[in-house]
Write a protein that holds these residues in place. Structure first.
Motif: not given
Length: 430
Positions: A165-173, A177-179, A358-362, A422-424
């Motif tokens: 999806a061309n989304v930041s893997i670092g942000q997904l990581f 954590i919270s999920v 993007d992070i929310h939908f991921a 998305t909080l973190l």
């Protein structure tokens, strides 16, 4: 949609229903299109298959798989299990609570739910049975706790989603954590409720439990627990990319194995062999699914679906409900990584058109497929754990009801409360 594309999709689903290996089913469906469509050169099938695996972000997959294998062979699991037991000794549920917490902490090292399920099924289920828990309940806890593993960084699913999806893997990581922690906590609450009703006492109340002071248990597990800190901290500080973080994790895990004198030459060879086999399975699916995704893009299916959805669906919440139902059904029949490669290019543009983060939908996407991993008829986690423990599928499903309800509750929270995921990210990536 052209007739040849419909035929390709029919072949794909028929192959999956008769339990053909996933990557072969994907290739069979795609081959129907390439050999049946007059304007598509069949040689493109091989080209799209190989190019789908030639992605720099996907290099993180074999690195983190290798790190997880080294961790399993380096005696790390036993140290973390003792630490988990010390943390949960006073909570109703005994080893069931240890099982859940162990999967959560090991998720930060292995990234593979199947590896975690196989490991804990062998290690903990016999001990849980000896403490009075039924085989079915012990197997259910093992399988469901393993759904947490892909949510905790460095989950393999997050790497594949980010690269697709061309989304930041670092942000997904960071979002994971919270999920992952929310899933862990709610699962432990459900387990404590069941344990009270059935009399599954806390560990400290059992006669054969030898208590270990929390401080000592933490000290023994400190070096392994520090690995996720190194990985995530290095990514966030910009010291290395997620792919480079995988290489750092391999070096760290190997160093621990040598430090603890657990990895010999024979074990090292076995670790590398297991890494190659596990990575090959994942990458074959990624390559085959990438070829199918190219076909769908060539037929303009994502664009047509986006236009129809935006016109037909009233708002983003209705869209998210439809996506949840759709992905839960898809997860019952298609392996998660394959579904991700094929469906992410279809659904992400629609989510962006509705203004969904993007992070929310991921995590809506990833969590649905995590549930699919324990849902029949595909249910890979269910079959792996039942195969190891000898539990009957019917008994497994009967014991699963409270945990399915818990996962669906968490899914609703992730879907309608974006801050859960998305909080973190918002704090660390302002």
């Amino acid at each position: 949609m052209s007739g040849i594309l419909i035929a390709a999709i029919v072949v794909l689903f028929v192959a999956l229903l008769i339990r053909v290996p996933v990557f072969i089913a994907l290739l069979a469906g795609t081959a129907v299109y390439f050999f049946g469509a007059g304007q598509a050169n069949p040689l493109l099938l091989i080209q799209r298959f190989t190019s789908g695996m030639e992605s720099i972000p996907l290099l993180a997959v074999p690195f983190f798989v290798c790190a997880g294998v080294f961790m399993n062979y380096a005696g790390i699991t036993d140290r973390i299990m003792v630490f988990c037991a010390a943390l949960t000794a006073s909570i109703w549920g005994g080893l069931a609570q240890v099982n859940i917490l162990l999967s959560t902490l090991m998720g930060g090292m292995s990234g593979s739910s199947l590896a975690d399920a196989a490991m804990t099924a062998k290690m903990l289920v016999p001990q849980m049975e000896r403490r009075g828990m039924s085989k079915a309940y012990s197997t259910v806890v093992t399988a469901f706790s393993s759904t947490i593993t892909p949510l905790i960084p460095p989950g393999i699913g997050m790497i594949i989603y980010g690269s697709t999806a061309n989304v930041s893997i670092g942000q997904l990581f960071m979002g994971g954590i919270s999920v992952g922690l929310l899933t862990c906590i709610t699962m432990m609450i459900v387990t404590a409720w069941i344990a009270r009703r059935r009399g599954y006492a806390p560990l400290k109340s059992t006669l054969d439990y030898e208590p270990v002071p929390l401080g000592r248990a933490f000290t023994h597990a400190l070096l392994p627990l520090f690995m996720p800190v190194v990985v995530l901290g290095g990514i966030r500080a910009g010291i290395f990319t997620p792919t480079e973080a995988g290489a750092v994790a391999v070096v760290y895990a190997l160093a621990l194995g040598l430090f603890y004198r657990e990895i010999s030459g024979a074990k090292l060879s076995q670790c590398l062999k297991e890494t190659v086999l596990t990575t090959a399975v994942i990458m074959l699916i990624v390559g085959a699914a990438s070829a199918l995704a190219w076909v769908l893009t060539r037929e303009r299916v994502p664009q047509a679906l986006t236009e129809w959805m935006v016109q037909a669906v009233a708002n983003k919440y209705v869209f998210l409900i439809i996506v949840n139902i759709f992905l839960l059904v898809v997860g019952m029949f298609i392996e998660g990584n394959a579904a991700m490669i094929v469906l992410v290019p279809l659904l992400v543009p629609i989510a962006r058109a509705f203004g969904i983060d993007d992070i929310h939908f991921a995590f809506v996407f990833i969590f649905n497929l995590a549930i699919g991993a324990i849902t029949p008829p595909m249910g890979t986690l269910m079959f792996v754990t039942c195969g190891i423990t000898g539990c009957r599928i019917r008994e497994f499903l009967a014991e699963s009801v409270p945990y399915f309800a818990q996962l669906l509750l968490v899914l609703l929270l992730i879907t309608f409360v974006p801050q859960v995921s998305t909080l973190l990210v918002d704090i660390l990536y302002p």
